[in-house]
Design a protein around this motif. Sequence first.
Motif, PDB file in Angstrom:
ATOM      1  N   GLN A  96       1.727   7.951   7.203  1.00  0.00           N
ATOM      2  CA  GLN A  96       0.373   8.296   6.774  1.00  0.00           C
ATOM      3  C   GLN A  96      -0.419   7.039   6.393  1.00  0.00           C
ATOM      4  O   GLN A  96      -1.562   6.860   6.805  1.00  0.00           O
ATOM      5  N   VAL A  97       0.228   6.173   5.607  1.00  0.00           N
ATOM      6  CA  VAL A  97      -0.440   4.950   5.160  1.00  0.00           C
ATOM      7  C   VAL A  97      -0.696   4.022   6.344  1.00  0.00           C
ATOM      8  O   VAL A  97      -1.791   3.459   6.493  1.00  0.00           O
ATOM      9  N   ASP A 142      -0.936   4.745   9.510  1.00  0.00           N
ATOM     10  CA  ASP A 142      -1.932   5.319  10.414  1.00  0.00           C
ATOM     11  C   ASP A 142      -3.343   5.007   9.931  1.00  0.00           C
ATOM     12  O   ASP A 142      -4.220   4.622  10.714  1.00  0.00           O
ATOM     13  N   GLU A 143      -3.558   5.141   8.620  1.00  0.00           N
ATOM     14  CA  GLU A 143      -4.885   4.897   8.056  1.00  0.00           C
ATOM     15  C   GLU A 143      -5.227   3.406   8.074  1.00  0.00           C
ATOM     16  O   GLU A 143      -6.329   3.013   8.469  1.00  0.00           O
ATOM     17  N   MET A 144      -4.284   2.560   7.664  1.00  0.00           N
ATOM     18  CA  MET A 144      -4.545   1.121   7.591  1.00  0.00           C
ATOM     19  C   MET A 144      -4.766   0.511   8.979  1.00  0.00           C
ATOM     20  O   MET A 144      -5.538  -0.436   9.133  1.00  0.00           O
ATOM     21  N   CYS A 145      -4.063   1.042   9.973  1.00  0.00           N
ATOM     22  CA  CYS A 145      -4.130   0.466  11.324  1.00  0.00           C
ATOM     23  C   CYS A 145      -5.162   1.138  12.213  1.00  0.00           C
ATOM     24  O   CYS A 145      -5.338   0.750  13.377  1.00  0.00           O
ATOM     25  N   GLY A 146      -5.841   2.157  11.690  1.00  0.00           N
ATOM     26  CA  GLY A 146      -6.842   2.854  12.481  1.00  0.00           C
ATOM     27  C   GLY A 146      -6.260   3.541  13.701  1.00  0.00           C
ATOM     28  O   GLY A 146      -6.872   3.542  14.781  1.00  0.00           O
ATOM     29  N   GLU A 197       0.822  -1.212   0.000  1.00  0.00           N
ATOM     30  CA  GLU A 197       0.000   0.000   0.000  1.00  0.00           C
ATOM     31  C   GLU A 197       0.856   1.263   0.000  1.00  0.00           C
ATOM     32  O   GLU A 197       0.498   2.270  -0.635  1.00  0.00           O
ATOM     33  N   ASN A 228      -5.795   6.670  14.153  1.00  0.00           N
ATOM     34  CA  ASN A 228      -6.449   7.963  14.414  1.00  0.00           C
ATOM     35  C   ASN A 228      -5.454   9.094  14.663  1.00  0.00           C
ATOM     36  O   ASN A 228      -5.633   9.927  15.561  1.00  0.00           O
ATOM     37  N   GLY A 229      -4.368   9.099  13.917  1.00  0.00           N
ATOM     38  CA  GLY A 229      -3.396  10.189  14.009  1.00  0.00           C
ATOM     39  C   GLY A 229      -2.260   9.963  14.975  1.00  0.00           C
ATOM     40  O   GLY A 229      -1.301  10.742  15.001  1.00  0.00           O
TER      41      GLY A 229
END
Length: 251
Positions: free
Chosen positions: A42-43, A45-49, A18, A51-52
């Motif tokens: 960034q990737v 953080d989004e894939m693993c949930g 990804e 939340n920043g």
Amino acid sequence: MKLWRTLAGVSREDLAREANYGAETIKSMEQGRRRPTLRLLQVADEMCGANGLLLASHAYLGPEKSDRLTHDFMLYEAEAIAISSFQPQLIPGLLQTEETARALLESAWPPVDDKTVEDRVVARLARQKLLEKQGTSFEFVIGEVAVRYPVGSMDAHKRQLRRLLDVGEQRNVTVQILPAGGAHVGLNGPLVLLETAEHDRLGFEEGQTVALLYAEAEKINIAVKRHAFIGRLVLSPEESACCIRKLMEEL
């Protein structure tokens, strides 16, 4: 990052695919051998949930604002895609022959034992393998005093000058001489600029007892402009090579 990935059930291969990185690169970042890039955080953080929470770590992954020894610099140097070095009084470490490196390390204060000198010589020469990276741009500006006055024997200095000529023939390397004389910002000391694969810039300055690696935008802006001022005063690569050959003939 590995903990978040494991908890989220995301495989290393999925994250690598990804983020458009190799799985080994992800492994290196998770193990701390390479610093995670902003893109990867960034990737992930989004894939693993996360939340920043993963992304927030990026602010802490740059060099410390306080003085650092050269170890951190060499970590960034090894990954840089562009290295611009200005050394007013010494041949840069990446260009030193074994004889030059040994002479300088033996003159260090406080003095060290023979084994320590030998270990440091070996480490400095091993670091020069960076010059084999054809995808990295190397720019070396060297003060005239460094090429004119030997730190060892005349024969050793002649071999050092020959190395400058040989390395300067690589298509990704430029070696330029800053003539002595006149007042300019280069008199304030050495300066190295690094550019990372993510096109971030870092500066490195080293003095008698301190070494400072920095990434603050204001400092980098000043360093880049100072480097540009110095660049206006140097001989061209062709003129520099002629200057070095003339010095070799005089030895």
